[in-house]
Scaffold this active site. Structure first.
Site, PDB file in Angstrom:
ATOM      1  N   LYS A 118      36.468  44.361  35.780  1.00 34.16           N
ATOM      2  CA  LYS A 118      37.479  45.326  35.366  1.00 34.16           C
ATOM      3  C   LYS A 118      37.912  45.009  33.944  1.00 34.16           C
ATOM      4  CE  LYS A 118      41.206  42.389  35.559  1.00 34.16           C
ATOM      5  NZ  LYS A 118      42.013  41.982  34.374  1.00 34.16           N
TER       6      LYS A 118
ATOM      7  N   ASP B 275      45.637  40.981  41.446  1.00 38.75           N
ATOM      8  CA  ASP B 275      44.589  41.917  41.022  1.00 38.75           C
ATOM      9  C   ASP B 275      43.678  42.355  42.164  1.00 38.75           C
ATOM     10  OD1 ASP B 275      45.561  41.754  38.473  1.00 38.75           O
ATOM     11  OD2 ASP B 275      43.876  40.613  37.647  1.00 38.75           O
TER      12      ASP B 275
END
Length: 286
Positions: free
Chosen positions: A11, A136
């Site tokens: 990401k 996350d």
């Protein structure tokens, strides 16, 4: 199904603003997560004896404290299943790079084992479990680009542009704890009040501190910054810049290859993990 191979995508934090600090010491953030079509790969094989076995050449993290093993055991405990798994990790993403390697591996583990163990767990429940492993992890479980608030766990789906990125990987691991405890870290950015989230006038509040502490990161930012706006992702070492085509991104990476290590990847608002899972569901229902 007794065996399953799935990706664990990287990401980017397209930007990251720190808007405050909570009494418990955690920081209040606003950020946008977007996925890359690039990442680790994990293979899972069903075990009937309940054992969790991780097979990897990476020895930096002890087996029992590895986030993959912790995710598997946490799901095992919470679901009450008697099944286990052998897990093979092909590691591509750097540790301490800010591109989500450990969190993504954990999310892929949760989704894969829920599928392999035939658990009746929905995405909300898996994301909640993921949050106990790391802030996350939920965005990787959800699998859609998101505007994140809180410590990063309050997610609102967004659809930013999906360019090609050059991601440079300085050969250094940045400590998140060190950066968030740094006395010069900006902690008072104003919360955004506009929706949709504006792409302009944004930054990574951690970048000045990381540049100051890690000259390798500063050099990477300066090198990539000769071709496009270069920015730090998360609190890690990796830096990125956007390009309109793969050809242009490949050209820039080639020009930098004498002094920098990195890769080219496409930005994606739906993670390649979720695209793979959706294709498996379609095949099984066909």
């Amino acid at each position: 199904m007794h065996r399953l191979t799935l990706p664990a995508p990287a990401k980017l934090n397209l930007w990251l603003h720190i808007i405050g600090r909570r009494p418990d010491g955690y920081h209040e953030l606003e950020t946008v997560f977007q996925f890359l079509d690039h990442g680790d790969e994990l293979t899972f094989a069903l075990r009937e004896d309940g054992a969790i076995r991780l097979h990897t050449e990476i020895e930096a993290v002890p087996h029992d404290s590895n986030l993959i093993v912790r995710a598997a055991r946490r799901l095992q405990e919470q679901s009450g299943t008697g099944l286990g798994a052998d897990i093979w990790l092909t590691k591509v993403l750097p540790m301490g790079g800010g591109i989500g390697g450990g969190s993504s591996d954990a999310a892929t583990t949760l989704l894969a084992l829920a599928h392999l163990w035939q658990l009746d767990w929905d995405e909300d429940r898996l994301a909640a479990l993921g949050l106990t492993l790391g802030a996350d992890v939920p965005v990787f479980v959800r699998g859609h680009a998101a505007f994140a608030q809180g410590v990063g766990e309050q997610l609102t789906p967004v659809d930013p542009a999906e360019p090609w990125y050059v991601v440079l990987v300085p050969q250094v691991s940045v400590s998140t704890v060190e950066i968030f405890s740094h006395p010069q870290l900006t902690r008072d950015s104003l919360p955004l009040k506009m929706r949709p989230v504006p792409e302009g006038n944004s930054r990574n509040d951690c970048q000045p501190v990381v540049e100051q502490s890690y000259p390798e990161v500063r050099n990477a930012l300066n090198s990539l910054g000769k071709f496009t706006e270069a920015r730090l992702t998360g609190t890690g070492s990796c830096v990125f810049g956007a390009f309109p085509s793969k050809a242009e991104a490949d050209k820039v990476l080639a020009l930098l290859s004498a002094t920098q290590t990195g890769f080219v990847a496409k930005g994606s608002n739906v993670s390649m993990l979720h695209r793979k899972l959706q294709s498996l569901v379609k095949k099984s229902s066909a």
